[in-house]
Design a protein around this motif. Structure first.
Motif, mmCIF file in Angstrom:
data_model
loop_
_atom_site.group_PDB
_atom_site.id
_atom_site.type_symbol
_atom_site.label_atom_id
_atom_site.label_comp_id
_atom_site.label_asym_id
_atom_site.label_seq_id
_atom_site.Cartn_x
_atom_site.Cartn_y
_atom_site.Cartn_z
ATOM 1 N N GLN A 1 45.333 25.866 53.698
ATOM 2 C CA GLN A 1 44.464 24.694 53.711
ATOM 3 C C GLN A 1 44.974 23.591 52.792
ATOM 4 N N SER A 2 46.164 23.778 52.266
ATOM 5 C CA SER A 2 46.735 22.805 51.336
ATOM 6 C C SER A 2 46.833 21.421 51.968
ATOM 7 N N SER A 3 46.634 20.410 51.143
ATOM 8 C CA SER A 3 46.799 19.043 51.644
ATOM 9 C C SER A 3 48.273 18.690 51.781
ATOM 10 N N ASN A 4 49.144 19.534 51.244
ATOM 11 C CA ASN A 4 50.588 19.342 51.390
ATOM 12 C C ASN A 4 50.990 19.895 52.754
ATOM 13 N N VAL A 5 51.371 19.020 53.643
ATOM 14 C CA VAL A 5 51.657 19.428 55.019
ATOM 15 C C VAL A 5 52.823 20.412 55.103
ATOM 16 N N ASP A 6 53.775 20.316 54.200
ATOM 17 C CA ASP A 6 54.908 21.245 54.201
ATOM 18 C C ASP A 6 54.446 22.671 53.917
ATOM 19 N N VAL A 7 53.460 22.811 53.039
ATOM 20 C CA VAL A 7 52.917 24.131 52.734
ATOM 21 C C VAL A 7 52.181 24.669 53.956
ATOM 22 N N ARG A 8 51.391 23.816 54.612
ATOM 23 C CA ARG A 8 50.657 24.258 55.798
ATOM 24 C C ARG A 8 51.611 24.670 56.918
ATOM 25 N N ARG A 9 52.711 23.949 57.071
ATOM 26 C CA ARG A 9 53.677 24.293 58.119
ATOM 27 C C ARG A 9 54.270 25.673 57.882
ATOM 28 N N GLU A 10 54.589 25.981 56.621
ATOM 29 C CA GLU A 10 55.149 27.295 56.315
ATOM 30 C C GLU A 10 54.108 28.397 56.500
ATOM 31 N N MET A 11 52.892 28.121 56.089
ATOM 32 C CA MET A 11 51.834 29.123 56.191
ATOM 33 C C MET A 11 51.437 29.392 57.638
ATOM 34 N N ALA A 12 51.670 28.415 58.518
ATOM 35 C CA ALA A 12 51.335 28.602 59.938
ATOM 36 C C ALA A 12 52.130 29.751 60.545
ATOM 37 N N LYS A 13 53.235 30.111 59.922
ATOM 38 C CA LYS A 13 54.079 31.194 60.436
ATOM 39 C C LYS A 13 53.737 32.550 59.814
ATOM 40 N N ASN A 14 52.763 32.561 58.913
ATOM 41 C CA ASN A 14 52.435 33.796 58.185
ATOM 42 C C ASN A 14 51.528 34.705 59.016
ATOM 43 N N PRO A 15 52.007 35.900 59.354
ATOM 44 C CA PRO A 15 51.231 36.807 60.209
ATOM 45 C C PRO A 15 50.042 37.458 59.515
ATOM 46 N N LEU A 16 49.909 37.268 58.195
ATOM 47 C CA LEU A 16 48.825 37.897 57.457
ATOM 48 C C LEU A 16 47.553 37.061 57.429
ATOM 49 N N LEU A 17 47.640 35.834 57.935
ATOM 50 C CA LEU A 17 46.447 34.993 57.981
ATOM 51 C C LEU A 17 45.471 35.535 59.024
ATOM 52 N N PRO A 18 44.172 35.480 58.724
ATOM 53 C CA PRO A 18 43.176 35.941 59.687
ATOM 54 C C PRO A 18 43.255 35.120 60.983
ATOM 55 N N THR A 19 42.898 35.746 62.095
ATOM 56 C CA THR A 19 42.948 35.067 63.384
ATOM 57 C C THR A 19 42.067 33.823 63.399
#
Length: 219
Positions: free
Chosen positions: A148-166
């Motif tokens: 949920q970071s306001s830093n878009v680069d962080v959000r882009r990387e986290m979008a690939k994380n399989p551990l995030l809830p559906t």
């Protein structure tokens, strides 16, 4: 060699992990050798603790990077170097930093008002891509906060994380940044969901969407 008049020679001695502890203790107070001693995994913890408070940021940087720096020293450095992006990144990446301190530091970084000061989080993500990544050990709520970071680069990387809830991935699919949405396509959890949906459509004969399954999967 530790007493050589050539500073470069003494520096190499200070950086050599086979140098006796007593010699390292002496070289750690040598202006020309502190950086070498700060990065040396054989440097005693008590010496690293002193070097962690050195006025020279290059010395502190090497202590933060040293895989032998004890957890309590790293924790103290987090507070003392919160405005130094490079040192913060190295502290976050140091495997000796406790998971609790790592999670707290990430939350702190996320709370910064100046977006440019949150680059340590992005750098941490970029340096944590290998199999030794500590991301998989962080609490889920910390991962969600990063996504949920306001830093878009962080959000882009986290979008690939399989551990995030559906549920969080679904929310990210509506992100205002197209690259965040595109990065979701490489998330294993999303890919599995698409594959499951494709199989369901194929076997159930649901025809509400007339496009070929291959096209549905790629959309």
């Amino acid at each position: 060699l530790s007493s050589d008049t050539d500073e470069a020679v003494r520096l190499r001695v200070a950086a050599n992990e086979h140098t006796p502890v007593t010699v390292l203790e002496t070289l750690a107070s040598d202006d020309a050798c502190r950086e070498g001693a700060a990065l040396n995994i054989s440097t005693p913890h008590r010496v690293l603790e002193v070097l962690s408070m050195d006025e020279d940021e290059h010395v502190r940087l090497r202590v933060a990077r040293n895989k032998s720096t004890p957890a309590h020293v790293l924790e103290a450095m987090l507070e003392a170097n919160e405005d130094h992006e490079v040192i913060m990144t190295l502290l976050l990446c140091n495997p000796n930093l406790s998971l609790n301190c790592l999670a707290n530091a990430i939350v702190y970084e996320l709370g910064r008002e100046d977006e440019s000061e949150r680059m340590a989080l992005y750098d941490f993500l970029m340096m944590s891509r290998d199999g030794q990544s500590r991301l998989c050990k962080l609490p889920v709520n910390t991962l969600v906060a990063m996504s949920q970071s306001s830093n878009v680069d962080v959000r882009r990387e986290m979008a690939k994380n399989p551990l995030l809830p559906t549920t969080r991935l679904v929310t990210m699919s509506r992100d205002s940044d197209n690259d965040v949405v595109d990065h979701l396509a490489s998330n294993p959890t999303v890919q599995m969901a698409v594959d499951t949906l494709s199989c369901h459509l194929a076997w159930s004969g649901v025809a509400r969407n007339k496009r070929p399954i291959a096209e549905i999967s790629s959309s």
